[in-house]
Write an enzyme that holds these catalytic residues in place. Structure first.
Site, short mmCIF file in Angstrom:
data_model
loop_
_atom_site.label_atom_id
_atom_site.label_comp_id
_atom_site.label_asym_id
_atom_site.label_seq_id
_atom_site.Cartn_x
_atom_site.Cartn_y
_atom_site.Cartn_z
CE LYS A 61 -4.07 -1.88 2.36
NZ LYS A 61 -5.13 -1.62 3.37
CG HIS B 55 -15.03 -0.42 4.55
ND1 HIS B 55 -13.99 0.23 3.92
CD2 HIS B 55 -15.65 0.53 5.28
CE1 HIS B 55 -13.99 1.50 4.27
NE2 HIS B 55 -14.99 1.71 5.09
NE ARG C 273 -13.78 11.72 2.78
CZ ARG C 273 -12.99 10.65 2.74
NH1 ARG C 273 -11.72 10.76 3.08
NH2 ARG C 273 -13.46 9.48 2.38
C1 MV4 Z 1 -7.17 -4.23 2.44
C2 MV4 Z 1 -7.90 -5.38 2.09
C3 MV4 Z 1 -7.48 -6.59 2.63
N1 MV4 Z 1 -6.40 -6.64 3.43
N2 MV4 Z 1 -6.12 -4.33 3.25
C4 MV4 Z 1 -9.47 -1.15 -0.42
C5 MV4 Z 1 -9.61 0.34 -0.24
C6 MV4 Z 1 -8.52 0.74 0.67
N3 MV4 Z 1 -8.98 1.76 1.58
C7 MV4 Z 1 -8.13 -0.51 1.36
N4 MV4 Z 1 -8.74 -1.62 0.70
C8 MV4 Z 1 -8.52 -2.88 1.12
N5 MV4 Z 1 -7.49 -3.02 1.98
C9 MV4 Z 1 -5.75 -5.52 3.72
N6 MV4 Z 1 -4.68 -5.60 4.53
C10 MV4 Z 1 -8.99 -5.25 1.23
C11 MV4 Z 1 -9.29 -4.01 0.72
C12 MV4 Z 1 -10.43 -3.96 -0.19
C13 MV4 Z 1 -11.62 -3.33 0.13
C14 MV4 Z 1 -11.78 -2.65 1.32
C15 MV4 Z 1 -12.99 -2.03 1.61
C16 MV4 Z 1 -14.04 -2.12 0.71
C17 MV4 Z 1 -13.90 -2.76 -0.49
C18 MV4 Z 1 -12.70 -3.37 -0.79
C19 MV4 Z 1 -12.57 -4.04 -2.01
C20 MV4 Z 1 -11.38 -4.64 -2.30
C21 MV4 Z 1 -10.31 -4.61 -1.42
#
Ligand code: MV4
Length: 461
Positions: A161, A211, A296
């Site tokens: 990331k 989420h 925000r």
């Molecule tokens: C992640 C994850 C799984 N593991 N981090 C997507 C948006 C960004 N803010 C972070 N995201 C994710 N981070 C870890 N360590 C999966 C996602 C993710 C996701 C997160 C929230 C809503 C939809 C998503 C769709 C795909 C991946």
């Protein structure tokens, strides 16, 4: 000593500018919007007490120009600036410029914004405060060999990331060591392009989590209140499509722990104003982890307003102007169930391509428990320069199933003629068995889109 009334400058456009104008009116605060040439005929421009043009259509020449916005404030005697969401809302330099000019930035301190904007610094601050964070690297991984070593410790699959990122850009899933070098290069290049900073860190990749985010509000006197959670798992390319509260199936004990963790998170950085702590929640293990904190007012704040009956924008402005929060945590009770559907000017059958144009006819839905936050009107021309959000339909009812049916009826009633919108796609989502049962996660929407696209692609062969 005469008490000077504050005047609020709204440094945003579209539905959120309108939402902030409404809050200012209720607080009897004089207000003005700044607008670009593309928004001369927009509703916020007409409805604010005053409106002042700050530049041409392109955001970099108007809504992203701190100097012009601050000059507009000084010219008009505005004393506070509401940044809305997007544009300069999470720009610590803008908040700092406001502070230097003795303008009240309606948001947290530039200090809090800059810590939380640096995802590695934010993780470390949270860890120190006892908030569970996703297992990962403590530092930026400065090279592929550093990343390989760190990934070995964390255990695959991992996620690269961007440390300056958030919201999806500069992110790559890495299933094994072979994939790491390629993913490192692409993620870093993407991050450099998007944020001017290619630094990356690593996290354990969680498979199909939910989420879940906690809404909070903190006053300048140190009181932090939480307003429950929103489930925002239904996202496409990190754009949320449907949000709801409460999160289906979230155990009360976990909700309570998450709210406590959110308060710790806010206290760790001296947070003030409205904020959202994002967590990933794994139903299989009942574990949750801090992901990031948004500094925000969020697009989906009405979901929380509908279940708590509290006006978060009004409270946000009051708190920024120094008012002490009178609400007690025990009085913040969430009643019923709320669902928000975002309506975008996009074509779901053409990979969600933006569809700007002129709205020939607009008929919003109505009825008890139906709220529409939108800047649309008959004859409005959607400019091609900004995001494609046209309207948010928010419904509330006693139970989740009643709210879901109410949302479907609201979409049946909604008419937007002249441009292609995501209305029908949203109705399909509400009708999905996984949504109806509440048993969905962050992978559900992408899976639906793959299924939707397969037949058409087969025909092409
Ligand atoms: C992640 C994850 C799984 N593991 N981090 C997507 C948006 C960004 N803010 C972070 N995201 C994710 N981070 C870890 N360590 C999966 C996602 C993710 C996701 C997160 C929230 C809503 C939809 C998503 C769709 C795909 C991946």
């Amino acid at each position: 000593m005469d008490e000077k009334v504050d005047k609020v400058l709204i440094a945003n456009r579209g539905e959120i500018a309108l939402r902030i104008i409404r809050a200012c009116r209720e607080l009897q605060l004089p207000n003005l919007v700044v607008f670009s040439e593309a928004d001369r005929n927009a509703l916020p421009t007409r409805l604010a007490d005053e409106a002042i043009c700050i530049g041409s259509a392109s955001p970099i020449d108007s809504y992203l120009k701190p100097d012009r916005i601050i000059a507009a404030a000084e010219l008009t005697g505005a004393t506070a600036i509401h940044p809305g969401y997007g544009f300069l809302a999470e720009n610590s330099h803008f908040a700092e410029a406001c502070e230097a000019c003795k303008l009240t930035f309606i948001g947290p301190s530039s200090h809090a914004i800059s810590i939380l904007g640096d995802k590695v610094a934010a993780r470390n601050a949270m860890k120190a405060a006892g908030v569970p964070v996703i297992p990962g690297s403590d530092e930026v991984v400065g090279s592929i060999s550093d990343a390989l070593a760190s990934a070995e410790t964390i255990g695959y699959p991992v996620m690269l990331k961007a440390s300056a990122g958030g919201g999806g850009k500069g992110m790559r899933v890495v299933l094994d060591a072979n994939q790491l070098p390629g993913a490192y290069h692409t993620a870093s290049a993407e991050a450099r392009l998007a944020f001017g900073n290619g630094s990356l860190y690593l996290e354990k990749y969680l498979v199909d989590p939910r989420h879940v985010e906690i809404q909070l509000l903190a006053d300048l006197q140190g009181k932090v209140l939480t307003f429950g959670e929103r489930d925002c798992s239904l996202q496409r390319n990190h754009q949320k499509m449907i949000e709801e509260s409460p999160c289906p199936g979230l155990p009360d004990g976990i909700r309570k722990q998450m709210c406590e963790a959110a308060v710790k998170a806010a206290q760790a950085v001296g947070y003030t104003g409205v904020g959202t702590v994002e967590f990933l929640y794994e139903p299989s293990t009942d574990q949750f982890f801090f992901m990031e904190m948004n500094t925000r007012l969020q697009v989906e704040h009405p979901v929380t307003e509908m279940v708590t009956g509290r006006d978060l924008v009004r409270a946000q402005i009051e708190v920024a102007l120094g008012k002490t929060l009178r609400w007690k945590q025990s009085e913040i009770r969430n009643q019923g169930h709320a669902i928000e559907i975002r309506i975008n000017a996009e074509d779901p059958d053409r990979d969600f391509m933006p569809c700007p144009g002129t709205v020939k006819f607009y008929q919003p839905p109505g009825g008890a428990g139906v709220r529409v936050d939108s800047h649309l009107y008959d004859g409005y021309t959607i400019p091609p320069f900004y995001d494609s959000l046209l309207a948010k339909i928010i419904v509330r009812d006693e139970t989740r199933e009643l709210a879901r049916r109410k949302a479907m009826q609201a979409l049946r009633e909604l008419v937007i003629e002249g441009v292609t919108t995501t209305t029908r796609f949203a109705a399909e989502l509400l009708d999905l068995p996984e949504f109806a049962s509440g048993d969905y996660h962050t992978g559900t929407l992408e899976k639906l889109l793959r299924q939707r696209n397969t037949p058409a692609q087969m025909e092409l062969r």
